[in-house]
Design a protein around this motif. Structure first.
Motif, PDB file in Angstrom:
ATOM      1  N   HIS A   1       0.818  -1.220   0.000  1.00  0.00           N
ATOM      2  CA  HIS A   1       0.000   0.000   0.000  1.00  0.00           C
ATOM      3  C   HIS A   1       0.846   1.262   0.000  1.00  0.00           C
ATOM      4  CE1 HIS A   1       0.589   0.604   4.438  1.00  0.00           C
ATOM      5  NE2 HIS A   1       0.738  -0.708   4.407  1.00  0.00           N
TER       6      HIS A   1
ATOM      7  N   ASP B   1       6.560   1.292   5.980  1.00  0.00           N
ATOM      8  CA  ASP B   1       5.299   0.556   6.060  1.00  0.00           C
ATOM      9  C   ASP B   1       4.524   0.799   4.766  1.00  0.00           C
ATOM     10  OD1 ASP B   1       2.817  -0.482   6.611  1.00  0.00           O
ATOM     11  OD2 ASP B   1       2.392   0.796   8.329  1.00  0.00           O
ATOM     12  N   GLY B   2       4.383  -0.234   3.961  1.00  0.00           N
ATOM     13  CA  GLY B   2       3.681  -0.093   2.689  1.00  0.00           C
ATOM     14  C   GLY B   2       4.634   0.188   1.539  1.00  0.00           C
TER      15      GLY B   2
ATOM     16  N   GLU C   1      -4.912   1.040   2.282  1.00  0.00           N
ATOM     17  CA  GLU C   1      -4.957  -0.156   3.134  1.00  0.00           C
ATOM     18  C   GLU C   1      -5.273   0.239   4.567  1.00  0.00           C
ATOM     19  OE1 GLU C   1      -2.858  -3.201   5.831  1.00  0.00           O
ATOM     20  OE2 GLU C   1      -2.527  -1.083   5.624  1.00  0.00           O
ATOM     21  N   GLU C   2      -4.686   1.349   5.002  1.00  0.00           N
ATOM     22  CA  GLU C   2      -4.794   1.749   6.411  1.00  0.00           C
ATOM     23  C   GLU C   2      -6.183   2.280   6.765  1.00  0.00           C
ATOM     24  OE1 GLU C   2      -2.454   1.077   8.398  1.00  0.00           O
ATOM     25  OE2 GLU C   2      -0.492   1.288   7.459  1.00  0.00           O
TER      26      GLU C   2
ATOM     27  N   HIS D   1       6.852  -6.680   3.344  1.00  0.00           N
ATOM     28  CA  HIS D   1       6.421  -5.668   4.321  1.00  0.00           C
ATOM     29  C   HIS D   1       7.402  -5.665   5.484  1.00  0.00           C
ATOM     30  CE1 HIS D   1       3.643  -3.378   6.879  1.00  0.00           C
ATOM     31  NE2 HIS D   1       2.917  -3.168   5.791  1.00  0.00           N
TER      32      HIS D   1
ATOM     33  N   HIS E   1      -3.127  -7.024   6.782  1.00  0.00           N
ATOM     34  CA  HIS E   1      -2.471  -6.575   5.547  1.00  0.00           C
ATOM     35  C   HIS E   1      -3.402  -6.800   4.364  1.00  0.00           C
ATOM     36  CE1 HIS E   1       1.416  -5.952   7.441  1.00  0.00           C
ATOM     37  NE2 HIS E   1       1.291  -7.112   8.053  1.00  0.00           N
TER      38      HIS E   1
HETATM   39 ZN   LIG Z   1       1.344  -1.762   6.133  1.00  0.00          ZN
END
Ligand SMILES: [Zn+2]
Length: 422
Positions: A87, A98-99, A132-133, A197, A364
């Protein structure tokens, strides 16, 4: 080789630094990265990413869910597709990795393949998932639900803090939300979805390993319990006559902690507590608390819940306390496909690193993608397990290892005609 592994890895590192600049915040090292779905920051990132993808020999398109997809075509007719990606969005003041790491790393892999004229018997699609978050619309896994064909159009009504709906935001971003259902992949065309990830936990660092294969994405359940006592004067009611709700709550916290500490592959927390009337000199009348349990194994989690609720009942009865209980949430675990985890393990061994399998305690995109195809995940060590925070950090050398594992994985898949041919 005209373009080395080290160069590809350095390129990925530079891309990560560049991507972090597309943020509502200034100075990602201090304030972190804030980049939400269908915002100017998202647009600016996709413009840049499109160029990176094109320079890696990919054709680029954005779908109606604002996912950006780079396609690296195989010369094989009727080839199937390996989906790689992660993401692009972040939590507020999140980290740089992250992503995004799971977007640029496959891109570096394709760059390496392209510049060295290496072809594969399958297509590679690199996806930068739009959301995604769920930071802006509380619509988690938006991008992956679009690709998996499980997007529910009622999500389009979800609105952000300014009252802009997801549907409106997607439209002004250049998408046609009415055509989202056309953007899913056909299961028969897809080999698998593989996401790289950061671990977001401390296990790999503790094991002194740069990477690990993921066995499953955790299942989660949540409960709310209100312990019912009797308020009274803290000085005048004798101890043996009290019905102290907070004492019952303390017992629950201890039970959750010890049940989880005593059970493999189970974690849990009482993360939220409200005490009434919450006065320094009043015996607590009612205390409401949350319980969350997570496990990659749904049976372990359900067994633990059963025993925990039994123990809570026994303890509160012994304390002469009543209680209300309701389960507020449950999401089953999603298993990573065994053949893919095995392939990742072999690829890790190819790079002379001890294979290590761990489960993901966080959700995820694979949760949604598992509805479409087999999924796999590769975790990269992050410093002190810190994530969702500006100080999130990884080592450049670990990026190189992850890249090598990705390449070895692709080469191993290429030797399996049963996987790659339709
Ligand atoms: Zn993530």
């Amino acid at each position: 080789m005209s373009f080395s592994f080290t160069q590809a890895s350095q390129q990925a590192w530079q891309w990560l630094e560049s991507a972090a600049k597309f943020s509502e915040t200034q100075d990602a090292d201090v304030n972190g990265v804030t980049r939400c779905c269908a915002t100017p920051q998202h647009r600016a990132l996709l413009d840049e990413l499109s160029q990176w993808m094109a320079s890696a020999g990919m054709s680029v398109r954005m779908d109606n869910g604002a996912n950006l997809i780079g396609h690296y075509a195989s010369p094989e007719p009727n080839a199937r597709t390996l989906l790689l990606g992660s993401h692009q969005d972040t939590v507020p003041n999140g980290g740089k990795y992250d992503g995004m790491m799971g977007v640029v790393l496959p891109l570096a892999l394709v760059t390496y393949l392209h510049k060295n004229a290496i072809t594969l018997p399958f297509h590679i699609d690199v996806v930068a998932f739009s959301d995604e978050e769920g930071t802006r619309f509380s619509s988690t896994l938006l991008g992956s639900k679009v690709l998996a064909g499980t997007f529910n159009s009622s999500m389009l009504q979800d609105s952000d803090s300014e009252g802009i709906s997801l549907g409106e935001a997607l439209r002004s971003f250049g998408c046609d939300p009415d055509r989202i259902s056309e953007d899913c992949y056909r299961p028969e065309d897809v080999i698998a979805f593989l996401e790289v990830h950061i671990e977001q936990g401390p296990q790999l660092q503790q094991s002194n390993l740069p990477i690990g294969a993921v066995s499953a994405i955790t299942g989660i359940e949540r409960h709310e319990i209100t312990v019912k006592g009797v308020a009274g004067h803290a000085g005048t009611v004798p101890m043996h006559m009290r019905h102290d709700a907070l004492v019952g709550a303390a017992e629950i916290i201890r039970l959750v902690d010890s049940r989880c500490k005593g059970t493999d592959e189970l974690v849990g927390v009482v993360g939220k507590i409200e005490n009434m009337p919450n006065g320094v000199n009043v015996i607590p009348q009612s205390t409401t608390l949350s319980i969350e349990l997570r496990s990659p194994d749904d049976d372990i989690r359900r067994q633990a819940r059963k025993r925990l609720l039994h123990d809570i009942d026994t303890s509160l009865n012994a304390l002469n306390l009543g209680y209300d209980h309701r389960q507020t949430y449950e999401q089953a675990a999603v298993q990573c496909s065994t053949w893919l985890t095995d392939t990742l393990q072999s690829a890790i061994q190819d790079t002379r690193i001890e294979p290590h399998v761990l489960f993901s305690g966080a959700g995820h995109d694979g949760l949604a993608m598992a509805q479409l195809c087999d999924i796999g995940m590769l975790f990269v060590r992050c410093r002190d397990g810190v994530s969702h925070h500006p100080s999130e950090a990884i080592e450049p050398e670990d990026l190189t290892v992850a890249l090598e594992v990705l390449l070895q994985t692709c080469q191993r898949l290429a030797k399996e005609p049963s996987l790659t041919l339709p």
